[in-house]
Design a protein around this motif. Structure first.
Motif: not given
Length: 105
Positions: A11-12, A14-15, A18-19, A63, A67, A71, A101-102
Motif C-alpha cells: 500500500l505504501q 502504490s500510494q 500515485q502521488l 507515504a 502511511l 492519512f 484507505v483505498e
C-alpha cells in the motif's frame, strides 16, 4: 505478521507511486507556465502548480515512511498497523483497513 508487513509495504508503494505521478503532472504544467511567454497570471498559476507538485512529492515520501503520517482520522488500530505492522495482532483485519484507505472512507 509478515503478511501484514507485506500488505502495508504494498500500500505504501502504490500510494507513493500515485502521488509521484500526480506531482509529475503538476510540476510539468507549472514549469510550462512559468517558462512560457504568458502573462503574469499565467506565471502565478505556474508557481501554484509547482507548489502543489512539491507538496505531492513530500507526501509521497511520507507515504513511504509511514502511511499513518499521510492519512488523518484513522482508527487507532490502523494507525498502529501502518506505523508498526509487526506489532499488529493476527486477528486484526488489515484488509478491511486497507480497503478503507483505498476507498477514502
Amino acid at each position: 505478521m509478515e503478511a501484514h508487513e507485506d500488505m502495508v509495504a504494498g500500500l505504501q508503494r502504490s500510494q507513493a507511486i500515485q502521488l509521484v505521478w500526480a506531482a509529475k503532472a503538476f510540476l510539468r504544467t507549472g514549469l510550462n507556465l512559468v517558462t512560457g511567454g504568458g502573462s503574469f497570471s499565467d506565471k502565478q498559476a505556474g508557481v501554484a502548480n509547482l507548489s502543489i507538485g512539491i507538496e505531492l512529492l513530500l507526501k509521497a515520501r511520507l507515504a513511504m515512511v509511514s502511511l499513518g503520517l499521510l492519512f488523518v482520522n484513522l482508527p487507532e488500530e490502523l494507525q498502529v498497523a501502518f506505523s508498526k505492522p509487526v506489532e499488529v495482532s493476527s486477528s486484526f483485519s488489515l484488509h478491511r483497513g486497507i480497503r478503507q484507505v483505498e476507498s477514502g472512507d
